[in-house]
Structures are given as C-alpha cells and as structure tokens.
Design a protein around this motif. Structure first.
Motif, mmCIF file in Angstrom:
data_model
loop_
_atom_site.group_PDB
_atom_site.id
_atom_site.type_symbol
_atom_site.label_atom_id
_atom_site.label_comp_id
_atom_site.label_asym_id
_atom_site.label_seq_id
_atom_site.Cartn_x
_atom_site.Cartn_y
_atom_site.Cartn_z
ATOM 1 N N GLU A 102 0.827 -1.201 0.000
ATOM 2 C CA GLU A 102 0.000 0.000 0.000
ATOM 3 C C GLU A 102 0.866 1.257 0.000
ATOM 4 O O GLU A 102 0.640 2.184 -0.776
ATOM 5 C CB GLU A 102 -0.926 -0.014 1.216
ATOM 6 C CG GLU A 102 -1.845 1.180 1.276
ATOM 7 C CD GLU A 102 -2.823 1.101 2.434
ATOM 8 O OE1 GLU A 102 -3.688 1.990 2.501
ATOM 9 O OE2 GLU A 102 -2.734 0.172 3.265
ATOM 10 N N THR A 103 1.881 1.268 0.831
ATOM 11 C CA THR A 103 2.774 2.434 0.903
ATOM 12 C C THR A 103 3.505 2.657 -0.415
ATOM 13 O O THR A 103 3.579 3.788 -0.916
ATOM 14 C CB THR A 103 3.806 2.227 2.044
ATOM 15 O OG1 THR A 103 3.087 2.035 3.272
ATOM 16 C CG2 THR A 103 4.737 3.406 2.161
ATOM 17 N N LYS A 106 1.019 3.897 -3.184
ATOM 18 C CA LYS A 106 0.657 5.311 -2.978
ATOM 19 C C LYS A 106 1.787 6.231 -3.415
ATOM 20 O O LYS A 106 1.554 7.257 -4.055
ATOM 21 C CB LYS A 106 0.325 5.567 -1.505
ATOM 22 C CG LYS A 106 -1.012 5.059 -1.065
ATOM 23 C CD LYS A 106 -1.181 5.369 0.426
ATOM 24 C CE LYS A 106 -2.416 4.778 1.011
ATOM 25 N NZ LYS A 106 -2.495 5.027 2.465
ATOM 26 N N PRO A 112 -3.045 9.928 -2.019
ATOM 27 C CA PRO A 112 -3.121 9.684 -0.573
ATOM 28 C C PRO A 112 -3.869 8.404 -0.217
ATOM 29 O O PRO A 112 -3.729 7.884 0.876
ATOM 30 C CB PRO A 112 -3.868 10.910 -0.049
ATOM 31 C CG PRO A 112 -4.674 11.385 -1.207
ATOM 32 C CD PRO A 112 -3.885 11.038 -2.438
ATOM 33 N N THR A 113 -4.702 7.908 -1.129
ATOM 34 C CA THR A 113 -5.482 6.699 -0.867
ATOM 35 C C THR A 113 -5.556 5.846 -2.126
ATOM 36 O O THR A 113 -5.483 6.362 -3.240
ATOM 37 C CB THR A 113 -6.914 7.047 -0.386
ATOM 38 O OG1 THR A 113 -7.638 5.823 -0.209
ATOM 39 C CG2 THR A 113 -7.644 7.925 -1.377
ATOM 40 N N LEU A 114 -5.717 4.553 -1.933
ATOM 41 C CA LEU A 114 -5.821 3.634 -3.071
ATOM 42 C C LEU A 114 -7.264 3.233 -3.349
ATOM 43 O O LEU A 114 -7.507 2.272 -4.077
ATOM 44 C CB LEU A 114 -4.989 2.379 -2.804
ATOM 45 C CG LEU A 114 -3.485 2.591 -2.718
ATOM 46 C CD1 LEU A 114 -2.795 1.284 -2.353
ATOM 47 C CD2 LEU A 114 -2.953 3.116 -4.035
ATOM 48 N N ALA A 115 -8.224 3.970 -2.810
ATOM 49 C CA ALA A 115 -9.633 3.606 -2.957
ATOM 50 C C ALA A 115 -10.039 3.441 -4.421
ATOM 51 O O ALA A 115 -10.853 2.592 -4.750
ATOM 52 C CB ALA A 115 -10.511 4.654 -2.284
ATOM 53 N N ASP A 121 -9.727 -4.034 1.274
ATOM 54 C CA ASP A 121 -8.404 -4.246 1.844
ATOM 55 C C ASP A 121 -7.884 -5.628 1.473
ATOM 56 O O ASP A 121 -7.407 -6.362 2.327
ATOM 57 C CB ASP A 121 -8.444 -4.090 3.366
ATOM 58 C CG ASP A 121 -8.772 -2.676 3.785
ATOM 59 O OD1 ASP A 121 -8.344 -1.751 3.079
ATOM 60 O OD2 ASP A 121 -9.453 -2.505 4.810
#
Length: 186
Positions: A102-103, A106, A112-115, A121
């Motif tokens: 995730e880091t 991004k 700022p988000t992977l939405a 998740d």
C-alpha cells in the motif's frame, strides 16, 4: 531472468510481462507490468483462475514467494511446476507484504489513498504489486516513471482461448505495435 527490456530484442507486437503473484488463502492477485509499454495492471482471479491469467498474458518472468516454488501442495507451486509463468524468480515472503504494498503504490501513483485502485483491503491485491514494484529497482535501477497507475480487474468475464485458436480469430496480430493483442481483463 526472463524480462527483456532492450528495444532491439523485444518483439514489436508482443507484450513482455513481468508477473508477481500473491496468494492468500482462496484469494490471488497477479500484478503485471510491461516495461516496454508502461502497462501496469492487477488481476484478481482467485486461485481457481490463476492458470487462465498465465495463459492469457504469458509472462516472461514470474515473481513468486520462495515457499510456493517447487511446492506442489501450493496452488501457485502446482502451476509453476507445469511451466506456466515463464521464468520463475523466487522472492522472500516479506516481498509480498500488503502493508508495504500500500505504501509503495501510494508513493508510485502519488495519491493519498488507493480507494480508486484497490477494492477493499484485499491483502493479495496489495501484495502482488508490492513485489513487482520492489523488484524493478533491482532489475532496472529504479521504478520506471512511465508505468501507468494499475487498474484492478476482477477475472469475471474471462474468456479462455486456446493458443491454436487465437490466430484464426484475428487476435494474434495487433495493428498497434507494442500493445497487447488481446485486450486486458475488464
């Protein structure tokens, strides 16, 4: 070992995919990168459709957790033992860590988000791209800036075509050089 990036060696009408596969229980994700075109996608086939993804994209090299390679009790290990996935590069299990994935995603996509990129998740959906993005600096000296942010595509609607069938359907040759002749999963 199997990923070629020199333009004078690459076939003009074929993709040269590097695959990273992360399996977590019944969930599986395959991150596919083509360094020649910048294509970067994540397929979520589940364990049952991993073979179909290997058949469809025919990666030149597959990054797999060391514990899965040569382990025929592992679903990924079974497929790799059959020769699917091209050359296999063993990676330590931590290379598929979803939190680091995730880091890293991004930072690469600069969001700022992977939405918009990852459904929920799903640890496999974050672990596979993490392994690919962590491997590229060792292979390419950096993560190539031209990699397109990865769309995440479920494997629903996947149509399996035998290699002998595709030339007769007109799918084997693309009018666009250096692009995939068969469109990505939708």
């Amino acid at each position: 070992p199997g990923t070629v990036v020199e333009e004078n060696i690459l076939p003009v009408v074929e993709n040269n995919y590097l695959a990273a596969v992360c399996v977590r229980g019944a969930e599986a994700a395959v991150a596919l990168t083509d360094l020649s075109t910048g294509e970067f996608l994540v397929a979520l086939p589940g364990v049952g459709l991993l073979a179909d993804v290997f058949e469809r994209f025919a990666p030149a090299e597959t990054l797999a957790p060391a514990e899965a390679v040569n382990n025929t009790d592992n679903p990924l290990g079974k497929l790799l033992a059959l020769g699917l996935g091209g050359g296999v590069t063993r990676r330590d299990g931590y290379q598929f860590d979803p939190h680091e994935g995730e880091t890293l995603l991004k930072a690469h996509i600069r969001v700022p988000t992977l939405a918009a990129f990852c459904p929920g998740d799903d640890p496999a959906a974050l672990g596979a791209p993490r392994a690919a993005l962590a491997y590229l600096p060792a292979n390419q000296h950096a993560i190539p800036a031209h990699l397109i942010p990865p769309p995440v595509r479920p494997a629903t609607g996947l149509l399996r075509l035998h290699r002998a069938t595709t030339p007769h359907l007109g799918l084997a040759a693309s009018p666009r050089p250096a692009r995939c002749a068969i469109p990505p999963l939708r």
